[in-house]
Each structure stands twice: as structure tokens, then as C-alpha cells.
Design an enzyme around this catalytic site. Sequence first.
Site, PDB file in Angstrom:
ATOM      1  N   HIS A  64      45.761 -24.766  -1.413  1.00  0.00           N
ATOM      2  CA  HIS A  64      44.712 -24.907  -0.391  1.00  0.00           C
ATOM      3  C   HIS A  64      43.366 -25.110  -1.098  1.00  0.00           C
ATOM      4  CE1 HIS A  64      42.353 -24.113   3.168  1.00  0.00           C
ATOM      5  NE2 HIS A  64      43.409 -23.809   3.876  1.00  0.00           N
ATOM      6  N   GLY A 108      49.371 -22.504  -1.511  1.00  0.00           N
ATOM      7  CA  GLY A 108      49.948 -23.186  -0.356  1.00  0.00           C
ATOM      8  C   GLY A 108      50.729 -24.435  -0.727  1.00  0.00           C
ATOM      9  N   TYR A 138      49.109 -14.024   3.743  1.00  0.00           N
ATOM     10  CA  TYR A 138      49.855 -15.225   4.118  1.00  0.00           C
ATOM     11  C   TYR A 138      50.351 -15.091   5.556  1.00  0.00           C
ATOM     12  CZ  TYR A 138      51.412 -19.696   2.344  1.00  0.00           C
ATOM     13  OH  TYR A 138      51.525 -21.041   2.103  1.00  0.00           O
TER      14      TYR A 138
HETATM   15  O1  YXS Z   1      34.604 -27.036 -11.129  1.00  0.00           O
HETATM   16  P1  YXS Z   1      35.009 -28.408 -10.656  1.00  0.00           P
HETATM   17  O2  YXS Z   1      34.135 -28.953  -9.573  1.00  0.00           O
HETATM   18  O3  YXS Z   1      35.314 -29.371 -11.765  1.00  0.00           O
HETATM   19  O4  YXS Z   1      36.434 -28.206  -9.885  1.00  0.00           O
HETATM   20  C1  YXS Z   1      37.496 -27.591 -10.611  1.00  0.00           C
HETATM   21  C2  YXS Z   1      38.130 -26.565  -9.688  1.00  0.00           C
HETATM   22  O5  YXS Z   1      37.178 -25.843  -8.919  1.00  0.00           O
HETATM   23  C3  YXS Z   1      38.935 -27.468  -8.771  1.00  0.00           C
HETATM   24  N1  YXS Z   1      40.033 -26.730  -8.155  1.00  0.00           N
HETATM   25  C4  YXS Z   1      40.063 -26.390  -6.860  1.00  0.00           C
HETATM   26  N2  YXS Z   1      39.175 -26.628  -5.864  1.00  0.00           N
HETATM   27  C5  YXS Z   1      39.507 -26.126  -4.641  1.00  0.00           C
HETATM   28  N3  YXS Z   1      40.635 -25.430  -4.388  1.00  0.00           N
HETATM   29  C6  YXS Z   1      41.537 -25.202  -5.368  1.00  0.00           C
HETATM   30  N4  YXS Z   1      42.670 -24.546  -5.078  1.00  0.00           N
HETATM   31  C7  YXS Z   1      41.258 -25.678  -6.678  1.00  0.00           C
HETATM   32  N5  YXS Z   1      41.893 -25.611  -7.884  1.00  0.00           N
HETATM   33  C8  YXS Z   1      41.126 -26.262  -8.759  1.00  0.00           C
HETATM   34  O6  YXS Z   1      39.455 -28.489  -9.606  1.00  0.00           O
HETATM   35  C9  YXS Z   1      38.584 -28.652 -10.751  1.00  0.00           C
HETATM   36  C10 YXS Z   1      39.396 -28.470 -12.022  1.00  0.00           C
HETATM   37  O7  YXS Z   1      39.851 -27.133 -11.981  1.00  0.00           O
HETATM   38  P2  YXS Z   1      40.055 -26.329 -13.349  1.00  0.00           P
HETATM   39  O8  YXS Z   1      38.922 -26.618 -14.267  1.00  0.00           O
HETATM   40  O9  YXS Z   1      40.332 -24.931 -12.978  1.00  0.00           O
HETATM   41  O10 YXS Z   1      41.388 -27.043 -13.919  1.00  0.00           O
HETATM   42  P3  YXS Z   1      42.407 -26.448 -15.004  1.00  0.00           P
HETATM   43  O11 YXS Z   1      43.276 -27.604 -15.390  1.00  0.00           O
HETATM   44  O12 YXS Z   1      41.650 -25.698 -16.047  1.00  0.00           O
HETATM   45  O13 YXS Z   1      43.269 -25.380 -14.217  1.00  0.00           O
HETATM   46  C11 YXS Z   1      44.168 -25.838 -13.215  1.00  0.00           C
HETATM   47  C12 YXS Z   1      44.567 -24.625 -12.327  1.00  0.00           C
HETATM   48  C13 YXS Z   1      45.398 -25.137 -11.138  1.00  0.00           C
HETATM   49  C14 YXS Z   1      45.367 -23.625 -13.185  1.00  0.00           C
HETATM   50  C15 YXS Z   1      43.270 -23.953 -11.826  1.00  0.00           C
HETATM   51  O14 YXS Z   1      42.439 -24.956 -11.217  1.00  0.00           O
HETATM   52  C16 YXS Z   1      43.547 -22.916 -10.796  1.00  0.00           C
HETATM   53  O15 YXS Z   1      43.980 -21.800 -11.120  1.00  0.00           O
HETATM   54  N6  YXS Z   1      43.320 -23.294  -9.505  1.00  0.00           N
HETATM   55  C17 YXS Z   1      43.543 -22.347  -8.402  1.00  0.00           C
HETATM   56  C18 YXS Z   1      45.052 -22.176  -8.138  1.00  0.00           C
HETATM   57  C19 YXS Z   1      45.189 -21.241  -6.942  1.00  0.00           C
HETATM   58  O16 YXS Z   1      44.961 -20.033  -7.050  1.00  0.00           O
HETATM   59  N7  YXS Z   1      45.487 -21.826  -5.781  1.00  0.00           N
HETATM   60  C20 YXS Z   1      45.613 -21.069  -4.524  1.00  0.00           C
HETATM   61  C21 YXS Z   1      44.547 -21.626  -3.558  1.00  0.00           C
HETATM   62  S1  YXS Z   1      44.524 -20.675  -2.075  1.00  0.00           S
HETATM   63  C22 YXS Z   1      45.985 -21.097  -1.295  1.00  0.00           C
HETATM   64  O17 YXS Z   1      46.663 -22.050  -1.668  1.00  0.00           O
HETATM   65  C23 YXS Z   1      46.402 -20.321  -0.123  1.00  0.00           C
HETATM   66  C24 YXS Z   1      45.283 -20.016   0.839  1.00  0.00           C
HETATM   67  S2  YXS Z   1      47.128 -18.814  -0.642  1.00  0.00           S
HETATM   68  O18 YXS Z   1      46.115 -18.215  -1.504  1.00  0.00           O
HETATM   69  O19 YXS Z   1      47.405 -18.061   0.520  1.00  0.00           O
HETATM   70  O20 YXS Z   1      48.304 -19.198  -1.385  1.00  0.00           O
END
Ligand code: YXS
Length: 259
Positions: A64, A108, A138
Site C-alpha cells: 500500500h 498489501g 489488517y
Molecule cells: O524517498 P523517496 O521519495 O525516494 O521514496 C522511496 C520510498 O519512500 C518509496 N516507497 C514507498 N512509498 C509509499 N509506500 C510504500 N509502501 C513505499 N515503499 C517504498 O519508494 C522510494 C524508494 O524506497 P527505498 O529507498 O526504501 O527503497 P529500497 O530499495 O531501499 O527498499 C525497498 C523496500 C521495499 C525494502 C522499502 O522501500 C520498504 O521497506 N518499503 C516499505 C515496505 C512496507 O512496509 N510496505 C507495507 C506498506 S503498508 C501496507 O501495505 C498495508 C497497509 S499493511 O501495512 O497493512 O500491510
Amino acid sequence: MQYVLTEKQDATGIITLDHAEKRNALSEALVGEIIAALETFRTQGTRAVILRAQPGIKVWSAGHDVNELPAGGRDPLGWNDPLRILIRSIQESPIPVIGLIEGSVWGGACEVAMACDILVATPDATFAITPAKLGVPYNLGGLMTLVNMIPLPIVKEMLFTAQPLPADQAFNLGIINYIKAADEIGPFVMAMAERIGHNSPLSISVMKDALRLLSSAHAVTPDLFERIQGMRRIVYDSEDYQEGIRAFREKRRPRFPGK
Ligand code: YXS
């Protein structure tokens, strides 16, 4: 289309997530494009759809779009949330959707993968369900999707630890159908889609919908539903939820107060 690419090869439609700079985060805009592509393929009489990211991608989808989660005081995964609409679009599509997974899948996006009818992944693929990392409760339908695809003890471990499940363990558990090397997975999935395309679309669409109805047929009384919704509200109204979102934006580990 700004965030996904679409392509039609004979009776197979291919939707490729293409917003790598934001790690294919499931923003309302990107989700809208996936849904539009599914609908277009349906009207074109497509027999199977492949949902994938760009070949060789490290992050299939980061889940998400956290920046689109509400600040608090509102269900972050309500009925009309883009992620919820996408899940239903995949599950209710009369066309089988094959998830071609490379790289890491988060939050998500894991449910999006689990909503696909068939999953084929490369050996490097991982699946991390992360609401606990953000203090998100969730939603019931989402938990149903997960429980229908993943054994309950594994669902609990994934939800409580928020740690990635590797592809080989997912395969051993029957969560994904095949593991294929990166240079084989494209042709393998395309061949499967073509095999599906040779069969009766009417028979397949009715069986797909019957299986969806059977797998979601659980007696949830109004009282039980309202009790669960009341418990979820405590969470999304909590300081934990606020801290989870804040920590993500500040790119730091959250410190949850548990209230
Ligand atoms: O800082 P900039 O502008 O370059 O943007 C960064 C991140 O902020 C962005 N980005 C995201 N933006 C919005 N929502 C996200 N979920 C998201 N994930 C990443 O993408 C740019 C590059 O991210 P960066 O620098 O962290 O990349 P990386 O290659 O070092 O690491 C990749 C990840 C995926 C390991 C890392 O981005 C990460 O941990 N992302 C969050 C993963 C996560 O926790 N997703 C759950 C989202 S909430 C959801 O899905 C549900 C509501 S729930 O929580 O219920 O499951």
C-alpha cells in the site's frame, strides 16, 4: 497508462507494474491502472492475465502507498480503499490471473499476490506481510484472503513477525505453484496461460467464482463482525498506528507504546 504497462499476446493479457522509483507502491493511481487493464482484457475476451513487474526487479511491490494511508481516526483498509478494490477486482475477474513474482513483495502487495489464482515465483522472491510494522489492523476480508492461501500458523508468524517468507518455503507450503529461474519464468508462465486459453472460458470463469464463494463462505454474525470492527477501530485510533506511519516517513524503526 503511467504506472503499468499492458500487452496482449494472442488470448493472454500481461499487466506489468512499472513504477520502480516508488517500488511499485500500490497508490490509488497505479491500482486504478491495474483495474482498468483487467477490465479492458475482459472486454477483449482475453482468456488469462499475467500480473508481473519488470523482469529482474528487486522489489515486485512495496505494498500500500503509505503516503495514502489516513492520518488516523479512519479505517486504513476500508471497503473503498484502493487496495481493497484491487483485491476484489482480481478475485472477481472471470479471467484467471497468474501472478509472476520476482523480488520482494511487501504488505498489501502480498495479499494482491495471494489474490491471484496461480503464483509462479523466482527463487529470490520473498513475501512479507507487514501491518504490525505500521500498527495497522489488517481487515477481515484481507485476513480471509491470506488464510485461504497460507496455513494458519504461517499466517500468524508472517503477521506477528512481519518477516519475509522465502520462495522455497512458500513453495513447500503450497502457497506458490512453481519456482522458476528468472530466465525461464516468462516463457513458463506464458505457456501456462496459453494452456488455460485453450480451455472453456465459461467453465473456468464459473469454477473460479464458485471457488471464491466457497472459500469465503464463513458464518460471521453481525455481532461478531461488529466486535471485530470495534477492536480494529481501537488499533487505527491508537498511538501505535500514529507511530507506525510516523516512523515510516522518518525512515526509522518504530517504537510502539502499545496503546
Ligand atoms: O524517498 P523517496 O521519495 O525516494 O521514496 C522511496 C520510498 O519512500 C518509496 N516507497 C514507498 N512509498 C509509499 N509506500 C510504500 N509502501 C513505499 N515503499 C517504498 O519508494 C522510494 C524508494 O524506497 P527505498 O529507498 O526504501 O527503497 P529500497 O530499495 O531501499 O527498499 C525497498 C523496500 C521495499 C525494502 C522499502 O522501500 C520498504 O521497506 N518499503 C516499505 C515496505 C512496507 O512496509 N510496505 C507495507 C506498506 S503498508 C501496507 O501495505 C498495508 C497497509 S499493511 O501495512 O497493512 O500491510
